[in-house]
Design a protein around this motif. Structure first.
Motif, PDB file in Angstrom:
ATOM      1  N   GLU A  16       0.830  -1.207   0.000  1.00 29.90           N
ATOM      2  CA  GLU A  16       0.000   0.000   0.000  1.00 29.90           C
ATOM      3  C   GLU A  16       0.870   1.264   0.000  1.00 29.90           C
ATOM      4  O   GLU A  16       0.538   2.253  -0.657  1.00 29.90           O
ATOM      5  CB  GLU A  16      -0.937   0.013   1.212  1.00 29.90           C
ATOM      6  CG  GLU A  16      -1.939  -1.123   1.249  1.00 29.90           C
ATOM      7  CD  GLU A  16      -3.044  -0.976   0.225  1.00 29.90           C
ATOM      8  OE1 GLU A  16      -3.372   0.166  -0.151  1.00 29.90           O
ATOM      9  OE2 GLU A  16      -3.585  -2.002  -0.197  1.00 29.90           O
ATOM     10  N   ILE A  17       1.972   1.216   0.731  1.00 31.09           N
ATOM     11  CA  ILE A  17       2.897   2.357   0.766  1.00 31.09           C
ATOM     12  C   ILE A  17       3.497   2.571  -0.614  1.00 31.09           C
ATOM     13  O   ILE A  17       3.523   3.693  -1.128  1.00 31.09           O
ATOM     14  CB  ILE A  17       3.993   2.143   1.833  1.00 31.09           C
ATOM     15  CG1 ILE A  17       3.380   2.238   3.237  1.00 31.09           C
ATOM     16  CG2 ILE A  17       5.131   3.151   1.657  1.00 31.09           C
ATOM     17  CD1 ILE A  17       4.307   1.805   4.362  1.00 31.09           C
ATOM     18  N   ILE A  18       3.978   1.496  -1.228  1.00 29.09           N
ATOM     19  CA  ILE A  18       4.578   1.587  -2.563  1.00 29.09           C
ATOM     20  C   ILE A  18       3.558   2.096  -3.579  1.00 29.09           C
ATOM     21  O   ILE A  18       3.880   2.917  -4.435  1.00 29.09           O
ATOM     22  CB  ILE A  18       5.168   0.227  -3.001  1.00 29.09           C
ATOM     23  CG1 ILE A  18       6.385  -0.115  -2.132  1.00 29.09           C
ATOM     24  CG2 ILE A  18       5.552   0.232  -4.480  1.00 29.09           C
ATOM     25  CD1 ILE A  18       6.913  -1.529  -2.315  1.00 29.09           C
ATOM     26  N   GLY A  20       1.181   4.068  -3.015  1.00 29.92           N
ATOM     27  CA  GLY A  20       0.814   5.450  -2.714  1.00 29.92           C
ATOM     28  C   GLY A  20      -0.536   5.610  -2.056  1.00 29.92           C
ATOM     29  O   GLY A  20      -0.992   6.742  -1.827  1.00 29.92           O
ATOM     30  N   THR A  21      -1.203   4.509  -1.728  1.00 26.57           N
ATOM     31  CA  THR A  21      -2.509   4.593  -1.079  1.00 26.57           C
ATOM     32  C   THR A  21      -2.391   4.676   0.442  1.00 26.57           C
ATOM     33  O   THR A  21      -3.353   5.028   1.109  1.00 26.57           O
ATOM     34  CB  THR A  21      -3.391   3.389  -1.456  1.00 26.57           C
ATOM     35  OG1 THR A  21      -2.692   2.187  -1.152  1.00 26.57           O
ATOM     36  CG2 THR A  21      -3.740   3.427  -2.940  1.00 26.57           C
ATOM     37  N   LYS A  22      -1.231   4.347   0.964  1.00 25.87           N
ATOM     38  CA  LYS A  22      -0.971   4.451   2.404  1.00 25.87           C
ATOM     39  C   LYS A  22       0.126   5.497   2.592  1.00 25.87           C
ATOM     40  O   LYS A  22       1.289   5.244   2.302  1.00 25.87           O
ATOM     41  CB  LYS A  22      -0.536   3.097   2.968  1.00 25.87           C
ATOM     42  CG  LYS A  22      -0.329   3.086   4.475  1.00 25.87           C
ATOM     43  CD  LYS A  22      -0.142   1.655   4.970  1.00 25.87           C
ATOM     44  CE  LYS A  22       0.195   1.544   6.429  1.00 25.87           C
ATOM     45  NZ  LYS A  22      -0.658   2.263   7.346  1.00 25.87           N
ATOM     46  N   THR A  23      -0.274   6.667   3.047  1.00 27.83           N
ATOM     47  CA  THR A  23       0.677   7.761   3.234  1.00 27.83           C
ATOM     48  C   THR A  23       0.917   8.070   4.707  1.00 27.83           C
ATOM     49  O   THR A  23       1.627   9.024   5.038  1.00 27.83           O
ATOM     50  CB  THR A  23       0.190   9.026   2.504  1.00 27.83           C
ATOM     51  OG1 THR A  23      -1.117   9.359   2.986  1.00 27.83           O
ATOM     52  CG2 THR A  23       0.154   8.806   0.996  1.00 27.83           C
ATOM     53  N   PHE A  54      11.791   6.682   4.017  1.00 26.64           N
ATOM     54  CA  PHE A  54      11.042   7.933   3.907  1.00 26.64           C
ATOM     55  C   PHE A  54      11.520   8.895   4.978  1.00 26.64           C
ATOM     56  O   PHE A  54      12.111   8.481   5.979  1.00 26.64           O
ATOM     57  CB  PHE A  54       9.522   7.718   3.960  1.00 26.64           C
ATOM     58  CG  PHE A  54       8.978   7.165   5.255  1.00 26.64           C
ATOM     59  CD1 PHE A  54       8.592   8.000   6.297  1.00 26.64           C
ATOM     60  CD2 PHE A  54       8.791   5.800   5.415  1.00 26.64           C
ATOM     61  CE1 PHE A  54       8.054   7.494   7.469  1.00 26.64           C
ATOM     62  CE2 PHE A  54       8.252   5.274   6.587  1.00 26.64           C
ATOM     63  CZ  PHE A  54       7.882   6.128   7.617  1.00 26.64           C
ATOM     64  N   GLY A  74      -5.362   8.610   3.697  1.00 28.50           N
ATOM     65  CA  GLY A  74      -4.061   7.992   3.443  1.00 28.50           C
ATOM     66  C   GLY A  74      -3.767   6.830   4.371  1.00 28.50           C
ATOM     67  O   GLY A  74      -2.616   6.439   4.557  1.00 28.50           O
ATOM     68  N   GLU A  98       6.835  10.868   3.844  1.00 29.27           N
ATOM     69  CA  GLU A  98       7.233  11.936   2.918  1.00 29.27           C
ATOM     70  C   GLU A  98       8.524  11.536   2.207  1.00 29.27           C
ATOM     71  O   GLU A  98       9.392  10.897   2.808  1.00 29.27           O
ATOM     72  CB  GLU A  98       7.467  13.242   3.679  1.00 29.27           C
ATOM     73  CG  GLU A  98       6.216  13.800   4.317  1.00 29.27           C
ATOM     74  CD  GLU A  98       6.481  15.116   5.012  1.00 29.27           C
ATOM     75  OE1 GLU A  98       7.498  15.232   5.715  1.00 29.27           O
ATOM     76  OE2 GLU A  98       5.660  16.036   4.845  1.00 29.27           O
ATOM     77  N   ASN A  99       8.649  11.945   0.964  1.00 34.16           N
ATOM     78  CA  ASN A  99       9.853  11.669   0.161  1.00 34.16           C
ATOM     79  C   ASN A  99      10.200  10.179   0.165  1.00 34.16           C
ATOM     80  O   ASN A  99      11.334   9.794   0.427  1.00 34.16           O
ATOM     81  CB  ASN A  99      11.037  12.500   0.656  1.00 34.16           C
ATOM     82  CG  ASN A  99      10.761  13.981   0.580  1.00 34.16           C
ATOM     83  OD1 ASN A  99      10.192  14.466  -0.393  1.00 34.16           O
ATOM     84  ND2 ASN A  99      11.129  14.707   1.613  1.00 34.16           N
ATOM     85  N   LEU A 100       9.207   9.379  -0.144  1.00 36.54           N
ATOM     86  CA  LEU A 100       9.393   7.928  -0.193  1.00 36.54           C
ATOM     87  C   LEU A 100      10.381   7.569  -1.296  1.00 36.54           C
ATOM     88  O   LEU A 100      10.266   8.040  -2.424  1.00 36.54           O
ATOM     89  CB  LEU A 100       8.048   7.238  -0.459  1.00 36.54           C
ATOM     90  CG  LEU A 100       8.082   5.727  -0.629  1.00 36.54           C
ATOM     91  CD1 LEU A 100       8.495   5.040   0.678  1.00 36.54           C
ATOM     92  CD2 LEU A 100       6.712   5.226  -1.081  1.00 36.54           C
TER      93      LEU A 100
END
Length: 135
Positions: A16-18, A20-23, A54, A74, A98-100
């Protein structure tokens, strides 16, 4: 002095992080966030690899219901899952991703350190040399 941490995250949340749905990454406890510069993501079993990093600039703290309302877009999880995670907890923490940066080649910490033990939640990794492996 700013420090770095290695944070264990379940593979389904890493996806999910990759994507972009989990911020936001949610935690029941957190280190001193003002001392943290970078969070390295350790994708736990079965992957067992460091997949990226990140910057940690924003950490929200509050009642679980307040954190859900602030971060639900997010969250990468359902409200039911979120509330169950914080069952009987008065505080919730949300780390804004931020800045993944996802590494081109994921790192197996077991290859460089036979005594590596994955953290239950997080561990300081000031002396871990990962910079040369980043994307």
């Amino acid at each position: 002095m700013k420090r770095n941490i290695l944070m264990s995250i379940k593979p389904r949340f890493v996806k999910e992080i990759i994507a972009g749905t989990k911020t936001f990454e949610f935690r029941k406890k957190i280190c001193q966030p003002h001392n943290i510069e970078k969070v390295y993501i350790y994708s736990s079993s079965p992957m067992k690899k460091i997949i990226g990093s990140f910057d940690l600039n924003i950490v929200l703290e509050g009642l679980p219901e307040e954190i859900w309302e602030s971060c639900k877009d997010g969250a990468g999880v359902t409200k039911e899952y979120f509330m169950e995670y914080y069952q009987d907890k008065e505080k919730a923490y949300a780390l804004q991703i931020e800045n993944l940066k996802i590494f081109d080649n994921f790192i197996s910490p077991y290859e460089t350190n036979k005594n590596f033990t994955a953290p239950q939640s997080y561990m300081y990794i000031d002396n871990l040399s990962i910079n040369s492996c980043s994307a």
